[in-house]
Design a protein around this motif. Structure first.
Motif, PDB file in Angstrom:
ATOM      1  N   GLU A   3     -18.262   0.810  45.140  1.00  0.00           N
ATOM      2  CA  GLU A   3     -18.258   2.214  44.736  1.00  0.00           C
ATOM      3  C   GLU A   3     -18.671   2.320  43.277  1.00  0.00           C
ATOM      4  O   GLU A   3     -18.357   1.450  42.466  1.00  0.00           O
ATOM      5  CB  GLU A   3     -16.839   2.767  44.914  1.00  0.00           C
ATOM      6  CG  GLU A   3     -16.680   4.219  44.643  1.00  0.00           C
ATOM      7  CD  GLU A   3     -15.248   4.703  44.908  1.00  0.00           C
ATOM      8  OE1 GLU A   3     -15.005   5.881  44.665  1.00  0.00           O
ATOM      9  OE2 GLU A   3     -14.400   3.909  45.365  1.00  0.00           O
ATOM     10  N   LEU A   4     -19.371   3.403  42.934  1.00  0.00           N
ATOM     11  CA  LEU A   4     -19.752   3.707  41.553  1.00  0.00           C
ATOM     12  C   LEU A   4     -19.186   5.056  41.165  1.00  0.00           C
ATOM     13  O   LEU A   4     -19.214   5.992  41.966  1.00  0.00           O
ATOM     14  CB  LEU A   4     -21.280   3.748  41.412  1.00  0.00           C
ATOM     15  CG  LEU A   4     -22.028   2.468  41.713  1.00  0.00           C
ATOM     16  CD1 LEU A   4     -23.522   2.710  41.656  1.00  0.00           C
ATOM     17  CD2 LEU A   4     -21.627   1.364  40.753  1.00  0.00           C
ATOM     18  N   ARG A   5     -18.657   5.131  39.932  1.00  0.00           N
ATOM     19  CA  ARG A   5     -18.124   6.411  39.429  1.00  0.00           C
ATOM     20  C   ARG A   5     -18.256   6.474  37.918  1.00  0.00           C
ATOM     21  O   ARG A   5     -18.411   5.457  37.261  1.00  0.00           O
ATOM     22  CB  ARG A   5     -16.643   6.567  39.789  1.00  0.00           C
ATOM     23  CG  ARG A   5     -16.419   6.776  41.254  1.00  0.00           C
ATOM     24  CD  ARG A   5     -15.169   7.498  41.488  1.00  0.00           C
ATOM     25  NE  ARG A   5     -15.004   7.740  42.918  1.00  0.00           N
ATOM     26  CZ  ARG A   5     -13.962   8.305  43.422  1.00  0.00           C
ATOM     27  NH1 ARG A   5     -12.973   8.677  42.653  1.00  0.00           N
ATOM     28  NH2 ARG A   5     -13.868   8.506  44.717  1.00  0.00           N
ATOM     29  N   GLN A   6     -18.098   7.686  37.386  1.00  0.00           N
ATOM     30  CA  GLN A   6     -18.032   7.858  35.944  1.00  0.00           C
ATOM     31  C   GLN A   6     -16.617   7.546  35.475  1.00  0.00           C
ATOM     32  O   GLN A   6     -15.651   7.674  36.234  1.00  0.00           O
ATOM     33  CB  GLN A   6     -18.407   9.278  35.559  1.00  0.00           C
ATOM     34  CG  GLN A   6     -19.860   9.592  35.846  1.00  0.00           C
ATOM     35  CD  GLN A   6     -20.245  10.975  35.375  1.00  0.00           C
ATOM     36  OE1 GLN A   6     -19.473  11.687  34.720  1.00  0.00           O
ATOM     37  NE2 GLN A   6     -21.453  11.383  35.701  1.00  0.00           N
ATOM     38  N   GLU A   7     -16.480   7.147  34.213  1.00  0.00           N
ATOM     39  CA  GLU A   7     -15.181   6.745  33.678  1.00  0.00           C
ATOM     40  C   GLU A   7     -14.123   7.838  33.829  1.00  0.00           C
ATOM     41  O   GLU A   7     -12.969   7.551  34.134  1.00  0.00           O
ATOM     42  CB  GLU A   7     -15.317   6.374  32.199  1.00  0.00           C
ATOM     43  CG  GLU A   7     -14.033   5.893  31.575  1.00  0.00           C
ATOM     44  CD  GLU A   7     -14.211   5.476  30.141  1.00  0.00           C
ATOM     45  OE1 GLU A   7     -13.339   4.739  29.649  1.00  0.00           O
ATOM     46  OE2 GLU A   7     -15.192   5.864  29.501  1.00  0.00           O
ATOM     47  N   SER A   8     -14.501   9.082  33.668  1.00  0.00           N
ATOM     48  CA  SER A   8     -13.544  10.183  33.751  1.00  0.00           C
ATOM     49  C   SER A   8     -12.948  10.350  35.149  1.00  0.00           C
ATOM     50  O   SER A   8     -11.931  11.009  35.318  1.00  0.00           O
ATOM     51  CB  SER A   8     -14.214  11.490  33.324  1.00  0.00           C
ATOM     52  OG  SER A   8     -15.302  11.786  34.181  1.00  0.00           O
ATOM     53  N   GLU A   9     -13.536   9.718  36.153  1.00  0.00           N
ATOM     54  CA  GLU A   9     -13.087   9.870  37.529  1.00  0.00           C
ATOM     55  C   GLU A   9     -12.153   8.761  38.009  1.00  0.00           C
ATOM     56  O   GLU A   9     -11.722   8.782  39.158  1.00  0.00           O
ATOM     57  CB  GLU A   9     -14.297   9.906  38.470  1.00  0.00           C
ATOM     58  CG  GLU A   9     -15.250  11.044  38.194  1.00  0.00           C
ATOM     59  CD  GLU A   9     -16.479  10.961  39.071  1.00  0.00           C
ATOM     60  OE1 GLU A   9     -16.803  11.996  39.693  1.00  0.00           O
ATOM     61  OE2 GLU A   9     -17.114   9.892  39.140  1.00  0.00           O
ATOM     62  N   ILE A  10     -11.856   7.786  37.145  1.00  0.00           N
ATOM     63  CA  ILE A  10     -11.047   6.656  37.603  1.00  0.00           C
ATOM     64  C   ILE A  10      -9.808   6.457  36.744  1.00  0.00           C
ATOM     65  O   ILE A  10      -9.730   6.936  35.622  1.00  0.00           O
ATOM     66  CB  ILE A  10     -11.875   5.349  37.642  1.00  0.00           C
ATOM     67  CG1 ILE A  10     -12.410   5.015  36.256  1.00  0.00           C
ATOM     68  CG2 ILE A  10     -12.992   5.440  38.639  1.00  0.00           C
ATOM     69  CD1 ILE A  10     -13.163   3.706  36.196  1.00  0.00           C
ATOM     70  N   ASN A  11      -8.843   5.746  37.294  1.00  0.00           N
ATOM     71  CA  ASN A  11      -7.610   5.426  36.590  1.00  0.00           C
ATOM     72  C   ASN A  11      -7.906   4.324  35.564  1.00  0.00           C
ATOM     73  O   ASN A  11      -8.273   3.214  35.946  1.00  0.00           O
ATOM     74  CB  ASN A  11      -6.565   4.949  37.597  1.00  0.00           C
ATOM     75  CG  ASN A  11      -5.247   4.585  36.969  1.00  0.00           C
ATOM     76  OD1 ASN A  11      -5.137   4.410  35.766  1.00  0.00           O
ATOM     77  ND2 ASN A  11      -4.234   4.459  37.803  1.00  0.00           N
ATOM     78  N   PRO A  12      -7.720   4.590  34.257  1.00  0.00           N
ATOM     79  CA  PRO A  12      -8.046   3.590  33.247  1.00  0.00           C
ATOM     80  C   PRO A  12      -7.207   2.308  33.351  1.00  0.00           C
ATOM     81  O   PRO A  12      -7.619   1.252  32.876  1.00  0.00           O
ATOM     82  CB  PRO A  12      -7.796   4.307  31.922  1.00  0.00           C
ATOM     83  CG  PRO A  12      -6.998   5.508  32.248  1.00  0.00           C
ATOM     84  CD  PRO A  12      -7.234   5.832  33.691  1.00  0.00           C
ATOM     85  N   ASN A  13      -6.065   2.367  34.009  1.00  0.00           N
ATOM     86  CA  ASN A  13      -5.231   1.174  34.173  1.00  0.00           C
ATOM     87  C   ASN A  13      -5.848   0.166  35.133  1.00  0.00           C
ATOM     88  O   ASN A  13      -5.425  -0.988  35.169  1.00  0.00           O
ATOM     89  CB  ASN A  13      -3.834   1.556  34.675  1.00  0.00           C
ATOM     90  CG  ASN A  13      -3.077   2.372  33.663  1.00  0.00           C
ATOM     91  OD1 ASN A  13      -3.242   2.206  32.462  1.00  0.00           O
ATOM     92  ND2 ASN A  13      -2.263   3.290  34.144  1.00  0.00           N
ATOM     93  N   LEU A  14      -6.818   0.590  35.921  1.00  0.00           N
ATOM     94  CA  LEU A  14      -7.453  -0.303  36.894  1.00  0.00           C
ATOM     95  C   LEU A  14      -8.755  -0.918  36.379  1.00  0.00           C
ATOM     96  O   LEU A  14      -9.405  -1.687  37.074  1.00  0.00           O
ATOM     97  CB  LEU A  14      -7.729   0.444  38.198  1.00  0.00           C
ATOM     98  CG  LEU A  14      -6.490   0.972  38.924  1.00  0.00           C
ATOM     99  CD1 LEU A  14      -6.907   1.762  40.160  1.00  0.00           C
ATOM    100  CD2 LEU A  14      -5.560  -0.162  39.298  1.00  0.00           C
ATOM    101  N   ILE A  15      -9.146  -0.600  35.131  1.00  0.00           N
ATOM    102  CA  ILE A  15     -10.375  -1.145  34.555  1.00  0.00           C
ATOM    103  C   ILE A  15     -10.083  -2.534  34.001  1.00  0.00           C
ATOM    104  O   ILE A  15      -9.123  -2.735  33.266  1.00  0.00           O
ATOM    105  CB  ILE A  15     -10.915  -0.243  33.433  1.00  0.00           C
ATOM    106  CG1 ILE A  15     -11.284   1.130  33.996  1.00  0.00           C
ATOM    107  CG2 ILE A  15     -12.122  -0.891  32.762  1.00  0.00           C
ATOM    108  CD1 ILE A  15     -11.659   2.148  32.940  1.00  0.00           C
ATOM    109  N   TRP A  63     -11.851  -1.914  38.669  1.00  0.00           N
ATOM    110  CA  TRP A  63     -13.068  -1.258  38.200  1.00  0.00           C
ATOM    111  C   TRP A  63     -13.626  -2.063  37.047  1.00  0.00           C
ATOM    112  O   TRP A  63     -12.883  -2.534  36.198  1.00  0.00           O
ATOM    113  CB  TRP A  63     -12.767   0.162  37.740  1.00  0.00           C
ATOM    114  CG  TRP A  63     -12.403   1.077  38.854  1.00  0.00           C
ATOM    115  CD1 TRP A  63     -11.155   1.287  39.363  1.00  0.00           C
ATOM    116  CD2 TRP A  63     -13.290   1.887  39.611  1.00  0.00           C
ATOM    117  NE1 TRP A  63     -11.209   2.191  40.394  1.00  0.00           N
ATOM    118  CE2 TRP A  63     -12.513   2.575  40.566  1.00  0.00           C
ATOM    119  CE3 TRP A  63     -14.668   2.101  39.586  1.00  0.00           C
ATOM    120  CZ2 TRP A  63     -13.075   3.458  41.474  1.00  0.00           C
ATOM    121  CZ3 TRP A  63     -15.223   2.985  40.489  1.00  0.00           C
ATOM    122  CH2 TRP A  63     -14.426   3.663  41.422  1.00  0.00           C
ATOM    123  N   ILE A  64     -14.953  -2.213  37.009  1.00  0.00           N
ATOM    124  CA  ILE A  64     -15.615  -2.884  35.895  1.00  0.00           C
ATOM    125  C   ILE A  64     -16.662  -1.948  35.305  1.00  0.00           C
ATOM    126  O   ILE A  64     -17.233  -1.112  36.004  1.00  0.00           O
ATOM    127  CB  ILE A  64     -16.280  -4.209  36.323  1.00  0.00           C
ATOM    128  CG1 ILE A  64     -17.316  -3.976  37.423  1.00  0.00           C
ATOM    129  CG2 ILE A  64     -15.239  -5.229  36.748  1.00  0.00           C
ATOM    130  CD1 ILE A  64     -18.188  -5.165  37.715  1.00  0.00           C
TER     131      ILE A  64
END
Length: 97
Positions: A56-68, A25-26
């Motif tokens: 895919e697009l998402r808000q930060e709260s919806e993704i695993n922060p370890n994958l950013i 994720w970026i």
């Protein structure tokens, strides 16, 4: 993550040439993140490169922060890029150093 080129393609979307091979994720804006996934190997810039596509697009709260992952020094806004180029030109800073 090092990005060598970013292309906006009318049929295939947003394509990144990079050295990364795993999905990630970026950050695209203050609140929006995009998921990149590998399309194929791409060796135009480095021997172990890959071509990745924004899927895919998402808000930060919806993704695993370890994958950013971070893409430092990428200028997404034209006005920011122009201002930095003008500043570098005025100060005599060479962007190749």
């Amino acid at each position: 993550m090092k990005v060598f080129s970013i292309v906006f393609h009318d049929k295939n979307g947003l394509i990144f040439s990079t050295g990364r091979h795993n999905d990630c994720w970026i950050r695209l804006s203050d609140k929006i993140y995009g998921r990149l996934t590998k399309v194929r190997d791409h060796t135009e810039f480095i021997a172990t490169g890959s071509m990745m596509k924004l899927v895919e697009l998402r808000q930060e709260s919806e993704i695993n922060p370890n994958l950013i992952v971070s893409i430092p020094n990428v200028l997404w806004r034209l006005q920011e890029a122009l201002s930095i180029c003008q500043d570098m030109s005025r100060t005599g800073i060479n962007s190749n150093n």
